[in-house]
Design a protein around this motif. Structure first.
Motif, PDB file in Angstrom:
ATOM      1  N   LYS A   1       3.255   4.158  -1.388  1.00 18.95           N
ATOM      2  CA  LYS A   1       3.386   4.814  -2.684  1.00 18.95           C
ATOM      3  C   LYS A   1       4.769   5.458  -2.786  1.00 18.95           C
ATOM      4  CE  LYS A   1      -1.568   5.720  -3.048  1.00 18.95           C
ATOM      5  NZ  LYS A   1      -2.627   6.740  -3.222  1.00 18.95           N
ATOM      6  N   ASN A   2       5.433   5.200  -3.901  1.00 16.26           N
ATOM      7  CA  ASN A   2       6.810   5.677  -4.072  1.00 16.26           C
ATOM      8  C   ASN A   2       6.910   7.183  -4.247  1.00 16.26           C
ATOM      9  OD1 ASN A   2       7.733   3.034  -3.911  1.00 16.26           O
ATOM     10  ND2 ASN A   2       7.657   2.723  -6.133  1.00 16.26           N
ATOM     11  N   ASN A   3       5.814   7.834  -4.661  1.00 16.65           N
ATOM     12  CA  ASN A   3       5.874   9.267  -4.944  1.00 16.65           C
ATOM     13  C   ASN A   3       5.506  10.138  -3.750  1.00 16.65           C
ATOM     14  OD1 ASN A   3       3.210   8.515  -4.921  1.00 16.65           O
ATOM     15  ND2 ASN A   3       2.621   9.703  -6.720  1.00 16.65           N
ATOM     16  N   LYS A   4       5.362   9.530  -2.572  1.00 20.90           N
ATOM     17  CA  LYS A   4       5.018  10.301  -1.383  1.00 20.90           C
ATOM     18  C   LYS A   4       6.267  10.910  -0.746  1.00 20.90           C
ATOM     19  CE  LYS A   4       0.549   9.586  -1.208  1.00 20.90           C
ATOM     20  NZ  LYS A   4      -0.425  10.691  -1.267  1.00 20.90           N
TER      21      LYS A   4
ATOM     22  N   ARG B   1       0.810  -1.217   0.000  1.00 20.19           N
ATOM     23  CA  ARG B   1       0.000   0.000   0.000  1.00 20.19           C
ATOM     24  C   ARG B   1       0.843   1.265   0.000  1.00 20.19           C
ATOM     25  NH1 ARG B   1      -3.557  -3.257   3.261  1.00 20.19           N
ATOM     26  NH2 ARG B   1      -2.465  -2.667   5.168  1.00 20.19           N
TER      27      ARG B   1
ATOM     28  N   GLU C   1       7.471   7.087   7.305  1.00 24.67           N
ATOM     29  CA  GLU C   1       6.934   5.877   6.685  1.00 24.67           C
ATOM     30  C   GLU C   1       6.829   4.722   7.683  1.00 24.67           C
ATOM     31  OE1 GLU C   1       5.591   5.360   3.827  1.00 24.67           O
ATOM     32  OE2 GLU C   1       5.905   7.397   3.098  1.00 24.67           O
TER      33      GLU C   1
ATOM     34  N   SER D   1       9.801   6.113   1.112  1.00 25.72           N
ATOM     35  CA  SER D   1       9.097   4.834   1.155  1.00 25.72           C
ATOM     36  C   SER D   1       9.864   3.734   0.435  1.00 25.72           C
ATOM     37  CB  SER D   1       7.699   4.984   0.541  1.00 25.72           C
ATOM     38  OG  SER D   1       7.799   5.449  -0.798  1.00 25.72           O
TER      39      SER D   1
END
Length: 362
Positions: A49-52, A47, A121, A61
């Motif tokens: 997200k890499n762009n956070k 769940r 994270e 993340s």
């Protein structure tokens, strides 16, 4: 901006609470805390997200995901220990705050800002594990009240804890009906409405205070729904604030006006959909760009904006004056799908694009 103004904005949006480490109730547990499993850790990882943007620890993340893949058992032991000890580490609740000024709002007003809080994270991963346990526990004990709407499923712990705690306010006896977002009061005279509104808000306020919560009276709004020819207003006091009814208010994304015509709602969603359509039109030019299948997919963004909660205001589409703007925007998106010019009729554009008329979709 003046530091004093920033301080006032922050303290208004985030009233001070007791800092430090948060512990669960120290009384004997009625249930055994289950051990966190590798599957739960992997589910939480998926769940992410890499762009956070990262939180205060600056760990993205992707780094946490890589660490979980190397040895998920470390996180199993860590999170299980947190649950067994009833401890949520304080550093994981610290956050970087970003304030975004809402368009057309006064910079000095704290409510003019949309706060974005960037959390670590690791803390969000623990919350993700905990929220599943909370949902399962709530369902085993009868679930939440049927009068609670919205945020029933979420990916972070905060809204789930809020729902569980706030569910009790629905048991407060108030005039007529209440849910977690609105109080509906029915009366034949303005005087009775004022009295009943004051009584309802005071009971809810008392319940919130008893449970360590606070009502944002400055954000409280009221609208008078009436079919009388003469437009009336009413006001009542709560917490030192005077609340006066408005011609319309926004509730769960819908603009509700005094006559429940939803004309203002259609106007607002049309303005939003028009901006979306204009932005997409830059990608869907007549002479070049993406193929028709992808154009149709993008055009659905326009219809989704217009048709949000359509079952509530669908009758307003029968009034040509109210629906004209929305239909015009929908027609423009159809023209962009088929790469046509404005001389093409509405019906022809929808048929060629394979897009049902807006009246049928609503």
């Amino acid at each position: 901006m003046d530091p004093l103004v920033i301080g006032h904005i922050v303290t208004t949006l985030f009233p001070s609470t007791n800092d430090g480490v948060f512990f669960f109730d120290s009384r004997p547990r009625l249930v055994t805390i289950p051990q966190v499993t590798v599957n739960e850790i992997n589910a939480a990882m998926k769940r992410m997200k890499n762009n956070k943007a990262p939180g205060t620890d600056s760990i993205p993340s992707v780094a946490v995901i890589a660490a979980i893949k190397v040895d998920p058992n470390i996180f199993v032991s860590l999170f299980t220990k947190c649950l067994e000890e009833g401890l949520f580490p304080s550093p994981w609740k610290k956050q970087d705050l970003i304030l975004l000024l809402k368009p057309g709002k006064e910079p000095q007003n704290p409510t003019s800002y949309r706060p974005i809080c960037l959390l670590d994270e690791l803390g969000k991963t623990l919350e993700s594990v905990m929220v599943n346990c909370l949902h399962e526990s709530l369902e085993r004990h009868g679930g939440l009240s049927e009068r609670q709407f919205g945020f029933r499923r979420c990916s972070v712990l905060g809204p789930a804890l809020w729902n569980a705690m706030y569910d009790g306010v629905l048991e407060v006896i108030v005039p007529d009906d209440a849910d977690d977002l609105a109080i509906v009061v029915v009366a034949k005279t303005i005087e009775k409405i004022m009295v009943r509104c004051s009584a309802a808000v005071e009971k809810v306020t008392s319940w919130l205070c008893e449970n360590g919560l606070q009502l944002a009276v400055q954000k409280t709004e009221a609208v008078l729904l009436s079919t009388r020819r003469k437009r009336e207003v009413f006001s009542f006091s709560s917490g030192g604030f005077e609340i006066t009814s408005k011609s319309s208010l926004r509730c769960l994304g819908n603009f509700i006006d005094t006559r429940t015509t939803f004309r203002g709602h259609l106007r607002a969603v049309n303005e939003k959909a028009a901006k979306v359509t204009v932005a997409l039109s830059r990608l869907m030019t007549n002479t070049s760009g993406i193929p028709p299948t992808k154009r149709k997919l993008l055009a659905r963004l326009t219809s989704s904006v217009i048709l949000y909660a359509g079952s509530i205001w669908v009758f307003a589409m029968r009034m040509s004056l109210y629906a004209a703007g929305a239909k015009s925007t929908y027609r423009l998106s159809a023209l962009r799908v088929i790469s046509a010019f404005r001389t093409v009729s509405d019906d022809a554009a929808c048929v060629i694009a394979g897009m049902p008329p807006l009246d049928l979709l609503a």
